[in-house]
Scaffold this motif. Structure first.
Motif, PDB file in Angstrom:
ATOM      1  N   MET A   1       0.833  -1.186   0.000  1.00 42.68           N
ATOM      2  CA  MET A   1       0.000   0.000   0.000  1.00 42.68           C
ATOM      3  C   MET A   1       0.876   1.248   0.000  1.00 42.68           C
ATOM      4  SD  MET A   1      -3.250   0.588   2.375  1.00 42.68           S
ATOM      5  CE  MET A   1      -3.360   2.041   3.321  1.00 42.68           C
ATOM      6  N   TYR A   2       1.663   1.451   1.021  1.00 38.31           N
ATOM      7  CA  TYR A   2       2.610   2.555   1.103  1.00 38.31           C
ATOM      8  C   TYR A   2       3.965   1.968   1.488  1.00 38.31           C
ATOM      9  CZ  TYR A   2      -1.697   5.221   1.463  1.00 38.31           C
ATOM     10  OH  TYR A   2      -2.929   5.748   1.242  1.00 38.31           O
ATOM     11  N   PRO A   3       4.713   1.371   0.545  1.00 36.89           N
ATOM     12  CA  PRO A   3       5.937   0.644   0.898  1.00 36.89           C
ATOM     13  C   PRO A   3       6.974   1.520   1.583  1.00 36.89           C
ATOM     14  CG  PRO A   3       5.724   0.899  -1.484  1.00 36.89           C
ATOM     15  CD  PRO A   3       4.443   1.387  -0.871  1.00 36.89           C
ATOM     16  N   HIS A   4       7.118   2.789   1.148  1.00 37.48           N
ATOM     17  CA  HIS A   4       8.118   3.661   1.774  1.00 37.48           C
ATOM     18  C   HIS A   4       7.751   3.930   3.230  1.00 37.48           C
ATOM     19  CE1 HIS A   4      11.224   6.645   2.076  1.00 37.48           C
ATOM     20  NE2 HIS A   4      10.352   7.544   2.483  1.00 37.48           N
ATOM     21  N   THR A  99      -5.463  14.407   6.942  1.00 34.32           N
ATOM     22  CA  THR A  99      -5.329  13.520   8.088  1.00 34.32           C
ATOM     23  C   THR A  99      -3.870  13.127   8.222  1.00 34.32           C
ATOM     24  OG1 THR A  99      -7.533  12.649   7.658  1.00 34.32           O
ATOM     25  CG2 THR A  99      -6.130  11.371   9.127  1.00 34.32           C
ATOM     26  N   GLN A 100      -3.369  13.144   9.448  1.00 39.29           N
ATOM     27  CA  GLN A 100      -1.979  12.771   9.707  1.00 39.29           C
ATOM     28  C   GLN A 100      -1.952  11.834  10.906  1.00 39.29           C
ATOM     29  OE1 GLN A 100       0.486  16.163  10.546  1.00 39.29           O
ATOM     30  NE2 GLN A 100       2.353  14.968  10.590  1.00 39.29           N
ATOM     31  N   TYR A 101      -1.188  10.748  10.809  1.00 36.39           N
ATOM     32  CA  TYR A 101      -1.046   9.825  11.922  1.00 36.39           C
ATOM     33  C   TYR A 101       0.342   9.199  11.895  1.00 36.39           C
ATOM     34  CZ  TYR A 101      -2.155   6.478   8.247  1.00 36.39           C
ATOM     35  OH  TYR A 101      -2.156   5.764   7.081  1.00 36.39           O
ATOM     36  N   ARG A 133      -4.058  13.745   2.064  1.00 35.85           N
ATOM     37  CA  ARG A 133      -4.814  14.949   1.716  1.00 35.85           C
ATOM     38  C   ARG A 133      -6.156  14.584   1.103  1.00 35.85           C
ATOM     39  NH1 ARG A 133      -1.316  19.284   1.952  1.00 35.85           N
ATOM     40  NH2 ARG A 133       0.866  18.715   1.897  1.00 35.85           N
ATOM     41  N   GLY A 134      -7.215  14.656   1.881  1.00 38.44           N
ATOM     42  CA  GLY A 134      -8.580  14.468   1.386  1.00 38.44           C
ATOM     43  C   GLY A 134      -8.838  13.120   0.761  1.00 38.44           C
ATOM     44  N   ASP A 135      -9.610  13.139  -0.311  1.00 33.13           N
ATOM     45  CA  ASP A 135     -10.016  11.911  -0.983  1.00 33.13           C
ATOM     46  C   ASP A 135      -8.938  11.372  -1.913  1.00 33.13           C
ATOM     47  OD1 ASP A 135     -12.426  12.071   0.308  1.00 33.13           O
ATOM     48  OD2 ASP A 135     -13.370  13.214  -1.310  1.00 33.13           O
ATOM     49  N   ARG A 136      -7.919  12.176  -2.169  1.00 31.03           N
ATOM     50  CA  ARG A 136      -6.850  11.723  -3.053  1.00 31.03           C
ATOM     51  C   ARG A 136      -6.034  10.643  -2.364  1.00 31.03           C
ATOM     52  NH1 ARG A 136      -3.929  17.124  -3.925  1.00 31.03           N
ATOM     53  NH2 ARG A 136      -5.343  17.931  -2.380  1.00 31.03           N
ATOM     54  N   ASP A 137      -5.672   9.630  -3.112  1.00 30.54           N
ATOM     55  CA  ASP A 137      -4.905   8.521  -2.550  1.00 30.54           C
ATOM     56  C   ASP A 137      -3.411   8.777  -2.733  1.00 30.54           C
ATOM     57  OD1 ASP A 137      -4.479   6.130  -1.279  1.00 30.54           O
ATOM     58  OD2 ASP A 137      -4.573   4.960  -3.123  1.00 30.54           O
ATOM     59  N   GLU A 138      -2.957   9.963  -2.365  1.00 28.54           N
ATOM     60  CA  GLU A 138      -1.549  10.301  -2.500  1.00 28.54           C
ATOM     61  C   GLU A 138      -0.966  10.578  -1.114  1.00 28.54           C
ATOM     62  OE1 GLU A 138      -1.202  14.907  -3.299  1.00 28.54           O
ATOM     63  OE2 GLU A 138      -2.148  13.925  -5.010  1.00 28.54           O
ATOM     64  N   GLY A 139      -0.701   9.531  -0.386  1.00 26.27           N
ATOM     65  CA  GLY A 139      -0.134   9.685   0.941  1.00 26.27           C
ATOM     66  C   GLY A 139       1.289  10.191   0.871  1.00 26.27           C
ATOM     67  N   GLN A 140       1.708  10.843   1.928  1.00 25.33           N
ATOM     68  CA  GLN A 140       3.058  11.387   2.000  1.00 25.33           C
ATOM     69  C   GLN A 140       3.644  11.028   3.354  1.00 25.33           C
ATOM     70  OE1 GLN A 140       3.112  15.659   1.781  1.00 25.33           O
ATOM     71  NE2 GLN A 140       5.239  15.706   1.143  1.00 25.33           N
ATOM     72  N   THR A 141       4.869  10.539   3.361  1.00 28.65           N
ATOM     73  CA  THR A 141       5.541  10.190   4.601  1.00 28.65           C
ATOM     74  C   THR A 141       6.356  11.370   5.092  1.00 28.65           C
ATOM     75  OG1 THR A 141       5.657   7.884   3.939  1.00 28.65           O
ATOM     76  CG2 THR A 141       7.150   8.578   5.675  1.00 28.65           C
ATOM     77  N   GLN A 142       6.280  11.622   6.404  1.00 32.06           N
ATOM     78  CA  GLN A 142       7.030  12.706   7.018  1.00 32.06           C
ATOM     79  C   GLN A 142       7.851  12.150   8.174  1.00 32.06           C
ATOM     80  OE1 GLN A 142       3.835  15.276   8.358  1.00 32.06           O
ATOM     81  NE2 GLN A 142       4.042  16.539   6.541  1.00 32.06           N
ATOM     82  N   THR A 143       8.984  12.762   8.414  1.00 28.84           N
ATOM     83  CA  THR A 143       9.759  12.464   9.608  1.00 28.84           C
ATOM     84  C   THR A 143       9.750  13.724  10.453  1.00 28.84           C
ATOM     85  OG1 THR A 143      11.183  10.998   8.326  1.00 28.84           O
ATOM     86  CG2 THR A 143      11.988  11.675  10.486  1.00 28.84           C
ATOM     87  N   GLN A 168       9.914  21.893  16.705  1.00 29.36           N
ATOM     88  CA  GLN A 168       9.660  20.693  15.912  1.00 29.36           C
ATOM     89  C   GLN A 168      10.067  20.947  14.471  1.00 29.36           C
ATOM     90  OE1 GLN A 168       6.026  18.326  16.466  1.00 29.36           O
ATOM     91  NE2 GLN A 168       5.628  18.653  14.294  1.00 29.36           N
ATOM     92  N   ARG A 169      10.816  20.003  13.921  1.00 29.44           N
ATOM     93  CA  ARG A 169      11.185  20.051  12.508  1.00 29.44           C
ATOM     94  C   ARG A 169      10.526  18.874  11.813  1.00 29.44           C
ATOM     95  NH1 ARG A 169      17.078  18.992  10.829  1.00 29.44           N
ATOM     96  NH2 ARG A 169      16.285  17.060   9.973  1.00 29.44           N
ATOM     97  N   THR A 170       9.912  19.132  10.672  1.00 29.20           N
ATOM     98  CA  THR A 170       9.251  18.092   9.897  1.00 29.20           C
ATOM     99  C   THR A 170       9.871  18.054   8.509  1.00 29.20           C
ATOM    100  OG1 THR A 170       7.200  18.496  11.111  1.00 29.20           O
ATOM    101  CG2 THR A 170       7.027  17.242   9.083  1.00 29.20           C
ATOM    102  N   ASP A 171      10.290  16.859   8.101  1.00 29.82           N
ATOM    103  CA  ASP A 171      10.912  16.674   6.788  1.00 29.82           C
ATOM    104  C   ASP A 171      10.029  15.792   5.917  1.00 29.82           C
ATOM    105  OD1 ASP A 171      13.135  18.057   7.701  1.00 29.82           O
ATOM    106  OD2 ASP A 171      14.235  16.241   8.220  1.00 29.82           O
ATOM    107  N   THR A 172       9.824  16.212   4.679  1.00 29.80           N
ATOM    108  CA  THR A 172       9.169  15.389   3.672  1.00 29.80           C
ATOM    109  C   THR A 172      10.131  15.278   2.504  1.00 29.80           C
ATOM    110  OG1 THR A 172       8.120  17.235   2.517  1.00 29.80           O
ATOM    111  CG2 THR A 172       6.900  16.258   4.359  1.00 29.80           C
ATOM    112  N   GLU A 173       9.697  14.624   1.455  1.00 26.85           N
ATOM    113  CA  GLU A 173      10.562  14.496   0.280  1.00 26.85           C
ATOM    114  C   GLU A 173      10.828  15.837  -0.383  1.00 26.85           C
ATOM    115  OE1 GLU A 173       8.680  11.643  -2.234  1.00 26.85           O
ATOM    116  OE2 GLU A 173       8.839  10.052  -0.741  1.00 26.85           O
ATOM    117  N   ARG A 174       9.877  16.766  -0.273  1.00 26.80           N
ATOM    118  CA  ARG A 174       9.998  18.042  -0.972  1.00 26.80           C
ATOM    119  C   ARG A 174      10.077  19.267  -0.071  1.00 26.80           C
ATOM    120  NH1 ARG A 174       4.724  17.458  -3.950  1.00 26.80           N
ATOM    121  NH2 ARG A 174       4.571  15.468  -2.927  1.00 26.80           N
TER     122      ARG A 174
END
Length: 191
Positions: A1-4, A99-101, A133-143, A168-174
Motif C-alpha cells: 500500500m505505502y511501501p516507503h 489527516t496525519q497519523y 490529503r482528502g479523498d486523493r490517494d496520494e499519501g506522504q511520509t514525514q519524519t 519541531q522540525r518536519t521533513d518530507t521528500e519536498r
C-alpha cells in the motif's frame, strides 16, 4: 500500500514495543512520581481554528485542526523515562481535509528527586507520520523531530499537568518545516 511508509514505520514500531515491554524485574516500590519503575501515561491535545484572508479580503474561510498526541513512558532510572508517542491530526477547511497519523520513540529527563510539587524536564522524540490529503490517494511520509523543555506541576502524588516550549522540525521528500510553540498536557504516573 505505502511501501516507503511501511519500511520506515515497522522498525519504529518494533523499538516502541521493546521499550514499552521493559522487563518487570526492573520494577520496584516507587516513592515518588519520577522514581524508577513508574509508568507515565499522558499526552497533549489541541484544537485551533484560523480565519483566512486572501489578498486583503475576508472570505470567511476557516481552517480547523484537531491534534491528539498521547504518550506512554517507563522510568528506567530515577528521572529518565523512555517510551513512545502517537500522533493524530485532522485539519479541514471548506473544501478539503488533511489527516496525519504516526508514532515514534520518545525520551524525557525530569530534574529533581523525591516528592516535589514540580519537576523541570527536557524531552525529545522522533516520529514517522503519514499525511493524507482528502479523498486523493496520494499519501506522504514525514519524519518529525521534536525537542522541548518545560515543567511538570504535580496536582497530586501521581497526577500532574505539563507546560513546555518546543521546537519541531518536519521533513518530507519536498519540504522542510520548523515550528516553535507552547504546549500543555496532562500526565498520570502509575506508581
Amino acid at each position: 500500500m505505502y511501501p516507503h511508509f511501511t519500511a520506515r514505520f515497522v522498525p519504529l514500531l518494533a523499538c516502541l514495543c521493546i521499550l514499552l515491554g521493559t522487563p518487570l524485574y526492573m520494577a520496584h516500590a516507587q516513592t515518588y512520581a519520577v522514581d524508577q519503575g513508574s509508568v507515565l501515561i499522558g499526552g497533549r491535545a489541541s484544537f485551533t481554528s484560523v480565519a483566512t484572508d486572501r489578498n486583503g479580503a475576508s472570505d470567511n474561510d476557516r481552517i480547523n485542526q484537531l491534534v491528539l498526541n498521547p504518550t506512554g513512558q517507563y522510568v528506567i532510572i530515577p528521572g529518565l523515562a523512555v517510551g513512545g508517542d502517537v500522533l493524530f491530526s485532522y485539519a479541514s477547511d471548506d473544501g478539503s481535509a488533511i489527516t496525519q497519523y504516526g508514532m515514534g520513540p520518545t525520551v524525557t529527563y525530569f530534574f529533581g528527586r523525591g516528592t516535589r510539587s514540580y519537576y523541570p524536564f527536557i524531552s525529545g522524540s522522533v516520529g514517522v507520520t503519514h499525511l493524507n490529503r482528502g479523498d486523493r490517494d496520494e499519501g506522504q511520509t514525514q519524519t518529525r523531530y521534536r525537542g522541548s523543555g518545560g515543567v511538570l506541576v504535580m496536582l497530586s502524588q501521581s497526577v500532574g499537568v505539563t507546560g513546555e516550549l518546543f521546537y519541531q522540525r518536519t521533513d518530507t521528500e519536498r519540504l522542510q518545516t520548523s515550528t516553535f510553540g507552547l504546549a500543555f498536557g496532562i500526565s498520570a504516573f502509575l506508581l
